[in-house]
Design a protein around this motif. Structure first.
Motif: not given
Length: 112
Positions: A24-26, A31-36, A49-53
């Motif tokens: 569930m954490i994964c 989903f948080l990565t997708l939202a970011a 965006s790719a560089l920041i993440i």
């Protein structure tokens, strides 16, 4: 025999719950990565965006690797190792448990 079965069942239950929680954490991190990504892509564009993440994940990964490797790598000299005395009446863990039990009962008596 029942104690062993109960312990195995309890261990299996804990392992199952831990695995489910990790899954569930994964999913949540995904989903948080997708939202970011969506937010950053709207604000800065896809490349930034790719560089920041990627930088965030690399930074967290390096921090975790540093923490994992920060343990003492020097061997403890034999003279400083703590060993149970030869005349001990039981395993050291049992002695520690009994010592804690006695200390707790003494503290309870003082409080009453």
């Amino acid at each position: 025999m029942f104690g062993l079965k109960e312990m195995a069942a309890r261990t299996a239950r804990q392992a199952g719950l831990a695995s489910g929680g990790a899954l569930m954490i994964c999913v949540g991190v995904g989903f948080l990565t997708l939202a970011a990504w969506i937010y950053l892509e709207i604000s800065f564009g896809a490349q930034i965006s790719a560089l920041i993440i990627a930088g965030f994940y690399l930074g967290v990964g390096f921090i975790l690797l540093g923490l994992a490797g920060s343990g003492s790598s020097q061997p403890v000299p034999e003279s400083e190792e703590k060993q149970a005395p030869e005349s001990a009446e039981g395993p050291p863990i049992m002695q520690a448990f009994l010592y804690g039990l006695q200390a707790g009962m003494a503290a309870d008596r003082r409080r009453s």
